[in-house]
Design a protein around this motif. Structure first.
Motif, short mmCIF file in Angstrom:
data_model
loop_
_atom_site.label_atom_id
_atom_site.label_comp_id
_atom_site.label_asym_id
_atom_site.label_seq_id
_atom_site.Cartn_x
_atom_site.Cartn_y
_atom_site.Cartn_z
N GLU A 91 -79.74 -40.49 -33.07
CA GLU A 91 -80.59 -39.74 -33.99
C GLU A 91 -80.55 -38.25 -33.66
O GLU A 91 -80.65 -37.86 -32.50
N ALA A 92 -80.41 -37.44 -34.69
CA ALA A 92 -80.35 -35.99 -34.50
C ALA A 92 -81.62 -35.47 -33.84
O ALA A 92 -81.57 -34.56 -32.99
N LEU A 93 -82.77 -36.04 -34.18
CA LEU A 93 -84.03 -35.58 -33.61
C LEU A 93 -84.13 -35.89 -32.13
O LEU A 93 -84.70 -35.10 -31.36
N LEU A 94 -83.57 -37.02 -31.71
CA LEU A 94 -83.59 -37.35 -30.28
C LEU A 94 -82.75 -36.36 -29.48
O LEU A 94 -83.18 -35.90 -28.41
N LEU A 95 -81.58 -36.01 -29.99
CA LEU A 95 -80.76 -35.01 -29.31
C LEU A 95 -81.46 -33.66 -29.34
O LEU A 95 -81.40 -32.90 -28.35
N LYS A 96 -82.13 -33.32 -30.43
CA LYS A 96 -82.90 -32.08 -30.51
C LYS A 96 -83.92 -32.00 -29.38
O LYS A 96 -84.05 -30.97 -28.70
N GLU A 97 -84.64 -33.10 -29.16
CA GLU A 97 -85.65 -33.11 -28.10
C GLU A 97 -85.02 -32.95 -26.72
O GLU A 97 -85.57 -32.27 -25.85
N THR A 98 -83.86 -33.56 -26.53
CA THR A 98 -83.15 -33.42 -25.25
C THR A 98 -82.72 -31.98 -25.04
O THR A 98 -82.86 -31.43 -23.93
#
Length: 353
Positions: A117-124
């Motif tokens: 998910e793009a949002l998960l990588l964003k949070e990382t």
């Protein structure tokens, strides 16, 4: 020798170097002429990128891939490969080890894992940038402009997306179900969003000619990339190209050297594949032929062996002492110091893009 020297000077000075000139230089095989090309590239590297060897730390956080590229061991048809994704803690333990050595560039790389998910990588990305004073490079393949924008706003600084070959017919013959134009569009979107953008090619692909490689180098010049990776083809037994001979090391090094001469100040790694193609470490030869970057692999060893784009991929044992010893050996072999700066784009600094 006089003709070779004349053409070297011509492609170095040219705003629009001719593919025919580069092809001629790629065809040179005498030790005297090849040595001249390497020495010229090394002098260009010294003048435009300095003597420091930039250290980058790479973490291969997922080996899932939706593509079926004919040369890559991560291809989705490789059913014998055990797949993995690193956990949050595993990623951050690797980064802690990296920064303890003074490395200031983190490279997060994966296959084209569309379930990520793009949002998960964003949070990382946001957590990495909040906790560490590092530049962050992503290399996760073709995604939407929306995803690229999301990650850029989260703090990602750089993006690596290799073109592999600029010959449309060859590209599409090797990448079933993929579009050459889409790859070009992604590279343009990344540059438009302000990423320091890297690309690159594989030398020795089936059907590739010297003229194609020359046109690849012209493409790098025209697109003003910040980083360019030149690696040799190494056949993987779980791919369609398993029976093809591996790349010629000399041709790979000539392609690297001529890329340095034409682009002048792009960051060029002595790629991991150069250290995996033979019985000795050809990364040293790459550093002597125009390269100024080394990628150190911080993927936990139990996973790194599963990120097998090609067989024999070198890796360290995960111990700090082994990284230090390896860097010391490269420094002694080349007579050049390691540089632990962020190593931002020299293209942007010089050309003010």
């Amino acid at each position: 020798m006089i003709k070779t020297e004349t053409i070297l000077q011509r492609i170095y000075k040219a705003e629009d170097p001719r593919a025919a000139d580069i092809e001629y230089l790629l065809s040179r095989e005498s030790s005297d002429e090849v040595g001249m090309i390497f020495r010229f590239a090394d002098s260009v590297r010294r003048a435009h990128a300095g003597d420091g060897i930039l250290a980058r730390g790479i973490i291969e956080f997922s080996n899932y891939c939706a593509n079926s590229c004919a040369y890559c061991g991560l291809n989705r048809n490789n059913k014998s490969l055990k797949r993995y994704r690193l956990s949050h803690d595993e990623i951050f333990k690797s980064i802690l080890k990296m920064v303890s050595l003074g490395i200031k560039t983190v490279v997060l790389q994966s296959g084209e894992d569309f379930s990520m998910e793009a949002l998960l990588l964003k949070e990382t990305i946001e957590e990495i940038k909040a906790r560490f004073d590092v530049a962050l490079t992503l290399s996760v393949g073709e995604r939407s402009a929306r995803d690229y924008r999301l990650w850029r706003k989260a703090g990602a600084d750089r993006y690596l997306l290799k073109i592999e070959t600029t010959n449309r017919r060859l590209y599409e013959s090797l990448h079933a179900g993929m579009s050459f134009q889409q790859r070009i569009n992604c590279l343009k979107a990344l540059q438009d969003l302000g990423y320091q953008t890297g690309s690159g090619v594989i030398v020795g692909l089936k059907g590739q000619t010297l003229r194609m490689l020359a046109e690849d180098i012209v493409f790098f010049k025209k697109n003003n990339f910040d980083m360019i990776g030149i690696g040799p083809f190494i056949p993987h037994p779980a791919t369609k190209l398993k029976n093809q001979a591996q790349a010629d090391v000399s041709l790979t090094l000539k392609t690297l050297a001529l890329t340095r001469i034409v682009t002048k100040n792009a960051h060029l790694p002595a790629t991991t594949a150069l250290g995996s193609i033979g019985k000795r470490d050809f990364k040293i030869d790459g550093l002597r032929a125009g390269a100024n970057v080394i990628m150190l692999n911080f993927t936990p060893p139990e996973y790194s062996r599963l990120y097998e784009i090609y067989p024999g991929k070198g890796n360290h044992d995960g111990l700090i002492a082994s990284y230090e010893s390896y860097m010391r050996g490269l420094s002694e072999a080349t007579g050049r110091p390691f540089d632990f700066a962020r190593g931002d784009s020299l293209v942007q600094v010089t050309d003010n893009r």
